[in-house]
Design a protein around this motif. Structure first.
Motif, mmCIF file in Angstrom:
data_model
loop_
_atom_site.group_PDB
_atom_site.id
_atom_site.type_symbol
_atom_site.label_atom_id
_atom_site.label_comp_id
_atom_site.label_asym_id
_atom_site.label_seq_id
_atom_site.Cartn_x
_atom_site.Cartn_y
_atom_site.Cartn_z
ATOM 1 N N LEU A 188 0.867 -1.175 0.000
ATOM 2 C CA LEU A 188 0.000 0.000 0.000
ATOM 3 C C LEU A 188 0.901 1.222 0.000
ATOM 4 N N LEU A 189 0.741 2.068 -0.987
ATOM 5 C CA LEU A 189 1.665 3.181 -1.131
ATOM 6 C C LEU A 189 0.951 4.443 -1.565
ATOM 7 N N SER A 190 1.620 5.553 -1.332
ATOM 8 C CA SER A 190 1.115 6.862 -1.730
ATOM 9 C C SER A 190 1.442 7.112 -3.193
ATOM 10 N N PRO A 191 0.759 8.067 -3.839
ATOM 11 C CA PRO A 191 1.097 8.400 -5.232
ATOM 12 C C PRO A 191 2.562 8.812 -5.395
ATOM 13 N N ALA A 192 3.123 9.522 -4.417
ATOM 14 C CA ALA A 192 4.529 9.941 -4.524
ATOM 15 C C ALA A 192 5.456 8.738 -4.559
ATOM 16 N N ALA A 193 5.189 7.744 -3.726
ATOM 17 C CA ALA A 193 6.036 6.547 -3.686
ATOM 18 C C ALA A 193 5.860 5.691 -4.926
ATOM 19 N N ALA A 194 4.714 5.819 -5.588
ATOM 20 C CA ALA A 194 4.443 5.015 -6.780
ATOM 21 C C ALA A 194 5.092 5.583 -8.037
ATOM 22 N N ALA A 195 5.484 6.846 -8.004
ATOM 23 C CA ALA A 195 6.046 7.489 -9.190
ATOM 24 C C ALA A 195 7.299 6.752 -9.654
ATOM 25 N N GLY A 196 7.416 6.570 -10.964
ATOM 26 C CA GLY A 196 8.607 5.948 -11.530
ATOM 27 C C GLY A 196 8.496 4.454 -11.746
ATOM 28 N N ILE A 197 7.426 3.826 -11.245
ATOM 29 C CA ILE A 197 7.201 2.398 -11.461
ATOM 30 C C ILE A 197 5.840 2.251 -12.133
ATOM 31 N N ASP A 198 5.820 1.636 -13.284
ATOM 32 C CA ASP A 198 4.611 1.615 -14.109
ATOM 33 C C ASP A 198 3.727 0.412 -13.805
ATOM 34 N N ALA A 199 3.478 0.162 -12.520
ATOM 35 C CA ALA A 199 2.591 -0.932 -12.131
ATOM 36 C C ALA A 199 1.141 -0.450 -12.148
ATOM 37 N N ARG A 200 0.210 -1.405 -12.073
ATOM 38 C CA ARG A 200 -1.214 -1.093 -12.168
ATOM 39 C C ARG A 200 -1.859 -1.111 -10.793
ATOM 40 N N ASP A 201 -2.549 -0.017 -10.487
ATOM 41 C CA ASP A 201 -3.256 0.082 -9.225
ATOM 42 C C ASP A 201 -4.364 -0.974 -9.175
ATOM 43 N N GLY A 202 -4.426 -1.683 -8.070
ATOM 44 C CA GLY A 202 -5.437 -2.715 -7.915
ATOM 45 C C GLY A 202 -5.042 -4.059 -8.477
ATOM 46 N N GLU A 203 -3.938 -4.096 -9.229
ATOM 47 C CA GLU A 203 -3.462 -5.349 -9.818
ATOM 48 C C GLU A 203 -2.149 -5.783 -9.179
ATOM 49 N N GLU A 204 -1.133 -4.914 -9.252
ATOM 50 C CA GLU A 204 0.173 -5.252 -8.675
ATOM 51 C C GLU A 204 0.433 -4.531 -7.350
ATOM 52 N N TRP A 205 -0.376 -3.545 -7.028
ATOM 53 C CA TRP A 205 -0.254 -2.823 -5.771
ATOM 54 C C TRP A 205 -1.512 -2.007 -5.549
ATOM 55 N N LEU A 206 -1.581 -1.362 -4.365
ATOM 56 C CA LEU A 206 -2.671 -0.442 -4.056
ATOM 57 C C LEU A 206 -2.082 0.948 -3.869
ATOM 58 N N VAL A 207 -2.575 1.894 -4.642
ATOM 59 C CA VAL A 207 -2.154 3.287 -4.507
ATOM 60 C C VAL A 207 -3.308 4.052 -3.882
ATOM 61 N N CYS A 208 -2.997 4.828 -2.845
ATOM 62 C CA CYS A 208 -4.041 5.552 -2.124
ATOM 63 C C CYS A 208 -3.501 6.902 -1.682
ATOM 64 N N GLU A 209 -4.334 7.928 -1.760
ATOM 65 C CA GLU A 209 -3.936 9.229 -1.261
ATOM 66 C C GLU A 209 -3.546 9.112 0.210
ATOM 67 N N ARG A 210 -2.591 9.930 0.624
ATOM 68 C CA ARG A 210 -2.036 9.823 1.969
ATOM 69 C C ARG A 210 -2.977 10.468 2.993
ATOM 70 N N GLU A 211 -4.077 9.769 3.220
ATOM 71 C CA GLU A 211 -5.072 10.197 4.208
ATOM 72 C C GLU A 211 -5.355 8.975 5.073
ATOM 73 N N PRO A 212 -5.257 9.089 6.397
ATOM 74 C CA PRO A 212 -5.313 7.896 7.251
ATOM 75 C C PRO A 212 -6.546 7.034 7.048
ATOM 76 N N GLY A 213 -7.722 7.657 7.011
ATOM 77 C CA GLY A 213 -8.942 6.878 6.874
ATOM 78 C C GLY A 213 -8.998 6.118 5.571
ATOM 79 N N ALA A 214 -8.598 6.779 4.478
ATOM 80 C CA ALA A 214 -8.648 6.139 3.166
ATOM 81 C C ALA A 214 -7.659 4.987 3.080
ATOM 82 N N MET A 215 -6.440 5.208 3.589
ATOM 83 C CA MET A 215 -5.439 4.140 3.543
ATOM 84 C C MET A 215 -5.848 2.960 4.426
ATOM 85 N N ALA A 216 -6.394 3.252 5.605
ATOM 86 C CA ALA A 216 -6.819 2.180 6.502
ATOM 87 C C ALA A 216 -7.946 1.367 5.877
#
Length: 408
Positions: free
Chosen positions: A328-356
């Motif tokens: 589970l990573l933030s958009p900033a941490a995901a930059a530079g790697i062309d993986a697919r959200d929901g397939e190879e990882w989960l990208v979520c805005e850095r907000e506690p409730g949303a990430m949890a």
């Protein structure tokens, strides 16, 4: 191909942190192409111990101790109107060795790893110059200033480094960045004739080492009841420190409202006092430096990368993907790697409730979490092998420097 002079700001052995992993594999590739002479600096006992490995791969080498206090580097930088980053890595002995090596060896190419080392390339050197900037460091310092961190100092560093990056791009026959995003950022700052020389070579991963089948989960974590969340990195690096503090103070409480027995493990060398203090919080363990990161990753129900400031490609993310862990990573941490959200990882805005919520939803479906981890490992095997990523380096080094400069 003539001999190569390779300049790196840290000894490329052992390859145990992001920059050293990249310089290590870059050096190994160069050594397969020609004789390599290595000039570098050591700042720790581990660096100095790495000289033995360096001597086995380099035709010659010089390791200078990096002992200059930061306060002295800052004073030198102010007096010389240079970035502190350059003053901190300047060494007169290394400068002399570079000149002597060029005079006494058949150096056809200088390969510079990291912008701090561009200062060692003599103006009169007529051969090929290739500079691996990795990231646009000036943008990193600008982001620090925007975040309120030592605003005046970081704005000064950002301004002067941007000037140095443009100088280096003009000096080099090819300037390498770690991702298209970083390359496009630099290209946008350069005149067209220099932007054409900017190339991309991504970061790789040693998938044989970071193989879930090759490392058993850490026993202490595996024995615990609740879901185990792991965040790894160099913990005196400010973006990692900031992310660790946020994860413990903001994210973990949100996770525990959904997953009451959830625990957070912060793993990585040189934790600051602020990071060490997090170990007193319920559900948080600060492990500091460990001999092997893989058992911690293997034991994680989920790996976290909640950075809000990140440049280039995050090795911690590639390592977790190679270990087939859901991440589970933030958009900033995901930059530079062309993986697919929901397939190879989960990208979520850095907000506690949303990430949890995202973490709890995935962990409630173990089959989906396992499938995501497996897909992540396939992704890095297909896209982030070092040999494939560094293959273009031979073409870059084979180009005629005079023609490249004339064409640009």
């Amino acid at each position: 191909m003539g001999d190569i002079l390779f300049l790196a700001h840290r000894v490329p052995f052992p390859p145990d942190r992001g920059d050293k992993i990249r310089s290590h594999h870059l050096l190994r590739t160069l050594a397969r192409l020609s004789n390599v002479h290595v000039g570098t600096l050591a700042e720790s006992a581990a660096d100095r111990a790495g000289e033995a490995d360096l001597s086995r791969i380099a035709a010659s080498h010089f390791v200078a101790p990096r002992v200059k206090p930061l306060a002295l580097a800052g004073a030198e930088a102010v007096l010389a109107r240079k970035p502190v980053s350059l003053a901190a890595f300047h060494c007169a002995a290394l400068e002399r060795w570079v000149r002597m090596t060029i005079e006494t060896r058949e150096i056809e190419t200088i390969v510079v790893f990291s912008g701090q080392m561009g200062q060692y390339v003599p103006e009169r050197f007529a051969g090929r110059v290739v500079i691996d900037l990795c990231d646009v460091d000036s943008a990193k310092f600008a982001a620090y200033a925007d975040a309120g961190q030592r605003v005046w100092l970081n704005r000064r560093e950002a301004r002067l480094l941007a000037r140095e990056e443009e100088r280096l791009a003009g000096r080099a026959d090819a300037t390498i960045l770690i991702s298209e995003a970083e390359a496009n950022l630099l290209r946008a700052r350069l005149p067209a004739r220099l932007a054409e020389r900017v190339r991309v070579i991504g970061n790789g991963i040693d998938a044989a080492r970071f193989d879930p089948a090759a490392s058993a989960p850490h026993q202490a974590l595996a024995a615990r009841k609740g879901p185990q969340f792991v965040f790894t990195g160099q913990m005196d690096y400010w973006p990692n420190e900031k992310a660790a503090i946020w994860a413990a103070r903001e994210l973990l409480p949100a996770l525990r409202r959904r997953l009451p027995s959830a625990e957070l493990h912060i793993v990585g060398r040189s934790p600051t006092r602020s990071v060490e203090a997090l170990g007193a919080r319920a559900g948080t363990s600060v492990w500091g430096e460990v001999p092997d990161m893989r058992p911690f990753i293997a034991a994680a129900d989920m790996v976290l990368a909640p950075l809000d400031i990140a440049r280039g490609v995050q090795n911690k993310v590639l390592e977790a993907m190679a270990m087939a862990r859901p991440i589970l990573l933030s958009p900033a941490a995901a930059a530079g790697i062309d993986a697919r959200d929901g397939e190879e990882w989960l990208v979520c805005e850095r907000e506690p409730g949303a990430m949890a919520a995202a973490a709890a939803c995935l962990l409630a479906d173990p089959a989906r979490a396992a499938a995501m981890g497996a897909a992540a490992r396939r992704f890095v095997l297909d896209r982030h092998g070092w040999d494939a990523l560094l293959e273009p380096l031979g073409t870059i080094l084979a180009a005629d420097p005079a023609q490249a400069r004339h064409a640009a």
